[in-house]
Design a protein around this motif. Structure first.
Motif, mmCIF file in Angstrom:
data_model
loop_
_atom_site.group_PDB
_atom_site.id
_atom_site.type_symbol
_atom_site.label_atom_id
_atom_site.label_comp_id
_atom_site.label_asym_id
_atom_site.label_seq_id
_atom_site.Cartn_x
_atom_site.Cartn_y
_atom_site.Cartn_z
ATOM 1 N N ASP A 48 14.368 27.717 -38.633
ATOM 2 C CA ASP A 48 14.672 28.915 -37.858
ATOM 3 C C ASP A 48 13.559 29.208 -36.860
ATOM 4 O OD1 ASP A 48 12.929 29.594 -39.932
ATOM 5 O OD2 ASP A 48 13.981 31.428 -40.477
ATOM 6 N N ILE A 49 12.311 29.090 -37.320
ATOM 7 C CA ILE A 49 11.158 29.391 -36.468
ATOM 8 C C ILE A 49 10.104 28.307 -36.645
ATOM 9 C CG2 ILE A 49 9.324 31.057 -35.951
ATOM 10 C CD1 ILE A 49 11.021 33.002 -37.814
ATOM 11 N N VAL A 50 9.537 27.851 -35.547
ATOM 12 C CA VAL A 50 8.352 26.994 -35.603
ATOM 13 C C VAL A 50 7.223 27.802 -34.983
ATOM 14 C CG1 VAL A 50 7.246 24.879 -34.799
ATOM 15 C CG2 VAL A 50 9.640 24.822 -35.543
ATOM 16 N N THR A 51 6.214 28.067 -35.805
ATOM 17 C CA THR A 51 5.074 28.852 -35.314
ATOM 18 C C THR A 51 3.936 27.909 -34.938
ATOM 19 O OG1 THR A 51 5.748 30.618 -36.802
ATOM 20 C CG2 THR A 51 3.589 30.832 -35.802
ATOM 21 N N THR A 52 3.247 27.369 -35.935
ATOM 22 C CA THR A 52 2.163 26.432 -35.651
ATOM 23 C C THR A 52 2.609 24.984 -35.791
ATOM 24 O OG1 THR A 52 1.385 26.391 -37.937
ATOM 25 C CG2 THR A 52 0.420 28.071 -36.474
ATOM 26 N N GLY A 53 3.722 24.764 -36.477
ATOM 27 C CA GLY A 53 4.203 23.405 -36.711
ATOM 28 C C GLY A 53 3.675 22.782 -37.991
ATOM 29 N N LYS A 54 2.889 23.517 -38.763
ATOM 30 C CA LYS A 54 2.302 22.976 -40.000
ATOM 31 C C LYS A 54 3.367 22.581 -41.017
ATOM 32 C CE LYS A 54 -2.036 23.487 -38.840
ATOM 33 N NZ LYS A 54 -2.819 22.335 -38.446
ATOM 34 N N ILE B 204 16.026 37.349 -36.520
ATOM 35 C CA ILE B 204 15.702 36.390 -37.584
ATOM 36 C C ILE B 204 15.144 37.111 -38.805
ATOM 37 C CG2 ILE B 204 14.198 34.457 -38.217
ATOM 38 C CD1 ILE B 204 14.611 33.413 -35.316
ATOM 39 N N ALA B 205 14.304 38.106 -38.596
ATOM 40 C CA ALA B 205 13.762 38.872 -39.732
ATOM 41 C C ALA B 205 14.881 39.586 -40.486
ATOM 42 C CB ALA B 205 12.719 39.875 -39.246
ATOM 43 N N ASP B 206 15.788 40.197 -39.771
ATOM 44 C CA ASP B 206 16.931 40.851 -40.418
ATOM 45 C C ASP B 206 17.761 39.840 -41.199
ATOM 46 O OD1 ASP B 206 16.238 43.321 -39.456
ATOM 47 O OD2 ASP B 206 17.940 43.523 -38.094
ATOM 48 N N TYR B 207 17.991 38.709 -40.597
ATOM 49 C CA TYR B 207 18.821 37.668 -41.203
ATOM 50 C C TYR B 207 18.229 37.169 -42.517
ATOM 51 C CZ TYR B 207 20.996 33.010 -41.658
ATOM 52 O OH TYR B 207 21.629 31.877 -42.113
#
Length: 174
Positions: free
Chosen positions: A136-142, A27-30
């Motif tokens: 793409d990414i859910v970390t904390t959901g904020k 994901i970081a590369d993308y």
């Protein structure tokens, strides 16, 4: 136990992978190293489970998490929109009306919450619709919670579901 690549669900947040080393690197590369062609490979893993979720939940409208105009100029594309386009999945857009700091630079939940507050604007009619927010990414959901708050300001969706490629193991539903 579900195998890697199969859809998982944590309190109606649907995802394929936990946000760990390998998927984190992809994901970081993308999105951060401008490797747009990775949308094809990601689409290979994402398309079937996403389409199945869309059918199962009878989704009416798909909304990718937007990025600000500044971030778009910086990156050149919205990674979620490009992924959906690569998979030929139609979507509607809301706006990110305020440029915010990168969430990965903000470690505590309060800073993330303040950073994203009032950053989105919805002009879509979502009344009585089943909505799928895609990120793409859910970390904390904020970010997702702030979008949900915006969607409920002037409209009344039937249901709002969330789909992401990856979900952080530190995630807890707000």
């Amino acid at each position: 136990m579900k195998k890697k690549g199969q859809i998982k669900n944590v309190e109606n947040y649907f995802f394929l992978f936990y946000y760990e080393k390998d998927i984190k690197n992809v994901i970081a590369d993308y999105k951060l190293k401008n490797r747009r062609n990775l949308s094809i490979e990601l689409g290979f893993f994402v398309k079937k489970p996403l389409i199945n979720l869309i059918k199962e939940k009878e989704i009416d409208i798909i909304i990718p998490v937007p990025i600000s105009k500044e971030r778009y100029r910086e990156r050149g594309f919205n990674q979620v929109e490009l992924l959906l386009e690569t998979m030929n999945i139609p979507y509607e857009k809301i706006e990110k009306i305020r440029n915010t700091k990168h969430m990965y630079d903000l470690l505590d939940e309060k800073s993330r919450e303040e950073n994203i507050k009032n950053a989105f604007y919805n002009y879509l009619d979502l009344n009585d619709k089943n909505i799928l927010l895609v990120d793409d990414i859910v970390t904390t959901g904020k970010t997702i919670q702030e979008i949900i708050n915006e969607l409920y300001k002037n409209t009344n969706p039937k249901n709002i579901f969330i789909f992401s490629i990856a979900l952080s193991k530190v995630f807890k539903k707000i």
